[in-house]
Design an enzyme around this catalytic site. Structure first.
Site, PDB file in Angstrom:
ATOM      1  N   LYS A 251      25.005 -45.687 -50.939  1.00 46.51           N
ATOM      2  CA  LYS A 251      25.941 -46.112 -52.346  1.00 46.51           C
ATOM      3  C   LYS A 251      27.084 -45.891 -52.428  1.00 46.51           C
ATOM      4  O   LYS A 251      27.893 -45.349 -52.202  1.00 46.51           O
ATOM      5  CB  LYS A 251      24.988 -44.718 -53.462  1.00 46.51           C
ATOM      6  CG  LYS A 251      23.446 -45.537 -53.435  1.00 46.51           C
ATOM      7  CD  LYS A 251      22.759 -44.903 -54.409  1.00 46.51           C
ATOM      8  CE  LYS A 251      21.801 -45.258 -54.750  1.00 46.51           C
ATOM      9  NZ  LYS A 251      20.480 -44.795 -55.890  1.00 46.51           N
ATOM     10  N   ARG A 289      15.631 -41.463 -49.635  1.00 45.14           N
ATOM     11  CA  ARG A 289      15.353 -42.734 -49.716  1.00 45.14           C
ATOM     12  C   ARG A 289      16.638 -43.383 -48.858  1.00 45.14           C
ATOM     13  O   ARG A 289      17.510 -43.327 -49.208  1.00 45.14           O
ATOM     14  CB  ARG A 289      14.965 -43.013 -51.607  1.00 45.14           C
ATOM     15  CG  ARG A 289      14.980 -44.765 -50.972  1.00 45.14           C
ATOM     16  CD  ARG A 289      15.004 -45.202 -52.904  1.00 45.14           C
ATOM     17  NE  ARG A 289      15.006 -46.455 -53.399  1.00 45.14           N
ATOM     18  CZ  ARG A 289      15.919 -47.329 -53.203  1.00 45.14           C
ATOM     19  NH1 ARG A 289      16.739 -47.367 -52.855  1.00 45.14           N
ATOM     20  NH2 ARG A 289      15.631 -48.871 -53.224  1.00 45.14           N
TER      21      ARG A 289
HETATM   22  C1  9MG Z   1      15.528 -48.549 -56.720  1.00 43.06           C
HETATM   23  N1  9MG Z   1      16.511 -47.172 -55.984  1.00 43.06           N
HETATM   24  C2  9MG Z   1      17.544 -47.679 -55.799  1.00 43.06           C
HETATM   25  N2  9MG Z   1      17.998 -46.207 -55.782  1.00 43.06           N
HETATM   26  C3  9MG Z   1      17.606 -45.551 -56.239  1.00 43.06           C
HETATM   27  C4  9MG Z   1      16.558 -43.838 -56.309  1.00 43.06           C
HETATM   28  O1  9MG Z   1      18.085 -43.569 -55.959  1.00 43.06           O
HETATM   29  N3  9MG Z   1      15.989 -43.285 -56.411  1.00 43.06           N
HETATM   30  C5  9MG Z   1      15.487 -43.847 -56.871  1.00 43.06           C
HETATM   31  N4  9MG Z   1      13.604 -43.292 -57.373  1.00 43.06           N
HETATM   32  N5  9MG Z   1      15.383 -45.527 -56.967  1.00 43.06           N
HETATM   33  C6  9MG Z   1      15.919 -45.640 -56.288  1.00 43.06           C
END
Ligand code: 9MG
Length: 311
Positions: A251, A289
């Site tokens: 990010k 994630r």
């Molecule tokens: C779809 N998506 C993109 N970034 C995310 C994040 O930080 N958490 C979750 N749950 N979904 C995300």
């Protein structure tokens, strides 16, 4: 260790030892039920990202071809992913919303195939119609960046014939505009109160406590300072009693922290992303994630070995 598969829940499996209505608010869920998969939360889980979109910030366009998407999922599973998160709508800052019919067409046939790959498939969507179709196609989890606030979302999940897990994420505003000067009086308190309210609403609608995951939503209507404050305060969110998912992979905050001003691009965010995943896990995150599954799994193996080593 990451890569160890979730056990399939047997009918009548005892969960936390309490039924959902008697569980005290702050009791920690030590198990996550995802469709018929059961994860004892005795180690951090790795969720691999599979975006089937033309415009996601990091991998947009790479996996629109179904063959490429399946191969990438297979590779992430071989690398140790515990879950695969399939998204058909980009939620990067500035992204316009995707029509439901387009999202359905992107994700449903793919989820039907992935459902037999041996790990739970999560559907990254905020649209109730897509949730219902994804669950019917075999998804074991819904990952909703809007925390089931869309009309009909909660009903679609709570009323599913096959019970699924639900990730409730905090987002301030909408992807198209959320990074335009986000402001909070107290970001940690506000995100925590929001997640507590959404989790309570889900339980009241009939979603079992052991199926709820909460997520501060790094980068969703937050500055770098907000994201760092939330990451440092992750134990406060863990104290809500639900597994916490952290998504920092690749990010903009990672870019800012490693010095994007020196011309570095998204491809240079691997080491920073792995460091952020470790920082989250060290503060109690149950699921990370990530795009880079193999590297994250390796780092978590080292981290766990240190944690588990005798004194
Ligand atoms: C779809 N998506 C993109 N970034 C995310 C994040 O930080 N958490 C979750 N749950 N979904 C995300």
């Amino acid at each position: 260790m990451p890569g160890t598969r979730a056990r399939i829940a047997s009918p009548g499996t005892t969960l936390s030892g309490m039924n959902d209505s008697r569980a005290p608010a702050a009791s920690l869920s030590r198990v996550l039920l995802c469709g018929h998969y059961r994860f004892p939360l005795d180690r951090p889980l790795v969720m691999g990202v599979l975006n089937v979109t033309p415009d996601s910030f990091s991998d947009g366009g790479r996996f629109l071809d179904p063959g490429a998407a399946l191969a990438h999922a297979q590779q992430m599973i071989a690398d140790g992913a515990d879950l695969i998160d399939v998204g058909g709508e980009s939620t990067r800052p500035g992204a316009p919303s995707t029509p439901g019919a387009v999202e359905l067409e992107r994700v449903v046939p793919l989820i039907e195939k992935l459902a037999s790959f041996g790990v739970p498939i999560s559907a990254d969507t905020r649209k109730p119609a897509v949730m219902r179709a994804a669950i019917a196609a075999g998804a074991s989890m819904v990952n909703d960046v809007q925390a089931a606030r869309a009309p009909g979302a909660l009903e679609s999940i709570a009323g599913a014939a096959q019970p699924v897990a639900l990730c409730l994420m905090h987002m301030r505003g909408e992807p198209a505009t959320m990074q335009q000067a986000p402001a909070y009086d107290d970001v940690v308190a506000e995100v925590k109160a929001f997640l507590a309210e959404r989790a309570r609403a889900c339980e009241a609608a009939g979603v079992a406590r052991e199926r709820i995951v909460v997520d501060p939503g790094f980068g969703f209507g937050k500055t770098v300072a907000h994201n760092l404050a939330l990451l440092r305060a992750l134990p406060e969110l863990v104290a809500l009693g639900y597994p916490v998912l952290a998504g920092l992979s690749r990010k903009a905050t990672i870019g800012a922290l490693i010095g994007q001003e020196r011309g570095r691009g998204i491809g240079d965010r691997l080491a920073g992303s792995v460091a952020a995943a470790l920082a989250a896990v060290a503060r109690g995150a149950a699921i990370v994630r990530v795009h880079d599954v193999r590297e994250t799994v390796d780092a978590l193996k080292v981290w766990r070995a240190v944690q588990d080593s005798p004194q």
